[in-house]
Each structure stands twice: as C-alpha cells, then as structure tokens.
Design an enzyme around this catalytic site. Sequence first.
Site, mmCIF file in Angstrom:
data_model
loop_
_atom_site.group_PDB
_atom_site.id
_atom_site.type_symbol
_atom_site.label_atom_id
_atom_site.label_comp_id
_atom_site.label_asym_id
_atom_site.label_seq_id
_atom_site.Cartn_x
_atom_site.Cartn_y
_atom_site.Cartn_z
ATOM 1 N N ASP A 192 0.825 -1.226 0.000
ATOM 2 C CA ASP A 192 0.000 0.000 0.000
ATOM 3 C C ASP A 192 0.853 1.268 0.000
ATOM 4 O OD1 ASP A 192 -1.993 -1.844 0.160
ATOM 5 O OD2 ASP A 192 -2.881 -1.103 2.000
ATOM 6 N N ASP A 219 -0.393 -4.615 -3.640
ATOM 7 C CA ASP A 219 -1.351 -3.530 -3.902
ATOM 8 C C ASP A 219 -0.705 -2.157 -3.735
ATOM 9 O OD1 ASP A 219 -3.224 -5.603 -4.090
ATOM 10 O OD2 ASP A 219 -3.832 -5.391 -2.006
#
Length: 369
Positions: A192, A219
């Site tokens: 992230d 991600d």
Amino acid sequence: MPSQFPLSRRGFLMASAAAGAALGLASAPARAGGRPRPFGRYGSPAARLTPKTLYVDPRGQGDFTSVQAAVNAATGSGWTLVLAPGTYRETVAVDATRTEATWIGASENPRDVVIVYDNAAGTPKPGGGTYGTSGSATTTVQADGFTARDITFANDWLRADHPEITGTQAVAIKVQGDRSAFWRCRFLGHQDTLYADSMALGTFARQYFAHCYAEGDVDFVFGRATAVYEHCRFHTLARDVDFTPKGMVFAPSTARANPYGYLAVKCRITSGAEDGAYKLARPWVPSSDTTARPALVVRDTWMGTGIDAAAPYTNMASGFPWQDQRFAEYRNTGPGAVISVPENRPQLSADEAESHTRKAYLRDWRPAA
C-alpha cells in the site's frame, strides 16, 4: 513474517538507484561561488520568491526545520514550500483548508529530499488501538490543488523488524484532494505504498502523476481516485516468501458511478523478483463501498518479465471477480504483456481507446509543471 526486503533503512531509501537515471533526473548545483545554497534557484528566507513562499531546511537555514511546521504556518490557500535537501523523518498532514499548495524539492533531484516515517496499519498508537491503513501514511494530503515536484515520499516500515504485527499495510502517501499533481516524485514502500483516493465516496478526485517512480509489493498503487500515471515507472520488489503471486501493482477501488478509475499510459513496469511473480492488478471492493466497480486501463506501456503474462489479474475476494470489473489494456509491449491467453487479457479497440486518455480522465483540468 519473514523478511521480504532485508535492507537497512538507509539502503531502503536509496533502493532502485537506477530509477533516477532511467527517468532522467539530474541534480541542480547546490553551491554557487563556494557558498552553500540549500534552496538552489528557488531563493531563500533573505530573498523570498513571493510573500507566500516558505523555506524548510533540517539544518536550520530556512524558516522551519520540519515540513509539518511549515504546513502549520501556511494557513489558507496558495502557499509554496521549498524543501532543502535532507531526510525529514516525520508524519505530515495537509488538511482540506490548505488549498493550491506547492511543494518543491530544491535540488530538483527527488533522491535528495525525502519525507519518511515508519508506521504500519498494525502499529500501536500511543493512546491505544492501532493506526490502520490510512493512519499509517507518512504524508496525507486532503487539500485540492496540491502540487509536488522532485520529492521522495516513503514509508520504511519493514515486516522483518516487527514480526509481531500482522497489519503490514504501510502507506507512504495518501492523496485525497482534487487536482493533485506530482512531477518527478518517488514513492517508496512495500504494501500500500501510494494511496490515490478521494475525500468521500461521491467525490471523484482527479490526480496526475508524471515521470514518477513507485515501488512496492502488495497492492502498492491503490484507491478510488481518478488517477492518470504518465511516463511513470512501477517496480515490484523481491520477496522472500514461498508463494505466488508475491504481490500486485494496482488495486483500484473505483466507485461504480465514476466512469474513470486508474489510467497508466506510456509507463514501464519492472521487477526485482523472479519471472511471473507478480500480478498486474486485482480489484479492491472495500467494505465501505460494496457496490464499487474498480477500473484500470493500462495502455502503451512496457511490462517486464515480473508480470504473469498468462494470468495478469487475480481476485481480492471471490465474490468480486476481476472479470466483472473494468480492467482493460491497449497496445502494451514487453514480455509481461504477451497475450497468450486472450480471455485473461481484455483489450480495448482503437475506438474505445480514444475514451481513455489523459484529457478524458482529467476533463477541464490541465496540470502544469
């Protein structure tokens, strides 16, 4: 969890040294006439460019020694912060009232100006509880009209240092404002890293990233903003784990009502991991918006061997398969872009591609460097 990028913090911030050369980033002279010039060509407290220009230098030659102190002083709209070379170990928050702000890395080389901290989602807060994903961000920008140039935003929290923490999301920057632009910036982290989001579900924040570099593993570019990444490089990190995929580049969470999500155009996707270890993307349908329909278009982009060419997409939750989302590609090249299983790589037609351009996504906004 085992170490996934076992470098010192200094080594972590200097990782991907080839990125600067690849992006054509060069340092401006830091001295003239033998005298230190920490703010380069951008003036100084004694020769202020404008009344709304503030200077930040960790060695004390500016108006402030910390970025947050300068942000606190810059109330209202239209302030410029010039950051001298140095490592600013702090968290920084720009609230929604501080609009049309500009931050400039004075050396014009993002490696020289680093804003970094090391909170993770599972890091305990002093008053109890944990920070959560959003709270882990080193830098949070909520204001509209924010521009940053030649700065590194980093989160150097490492899993190996904290095996007791399971919430390993560690955000380098969370951007929520409309008309947010980043030029020649770096975003360093693991899970992230770059959170390109909006202030509210019904707000379609437009963001633009040009000639930037982002790295991570899980991600590491995610959120619900309408975001255009142009001439950027995305680098997937090595991970010492015995499973694949080892991570994903994109995880958009686009609201169903928003016609545009993420657009990557004329980018490069490189890898420090073995061939096929990473997915290009997976859809994120958060619990706060179970009607989300994530959107991602990757076009005119080179993909290296780190991307699983046969199956570049995967699911985050079985109830929201990637095939039901808005994922597509157009005219990509490189070994990671080879179409060997056509049903796994939806392609735009030439006519459809005309609707997926910077102009279409950003509408009446024209970011200016």
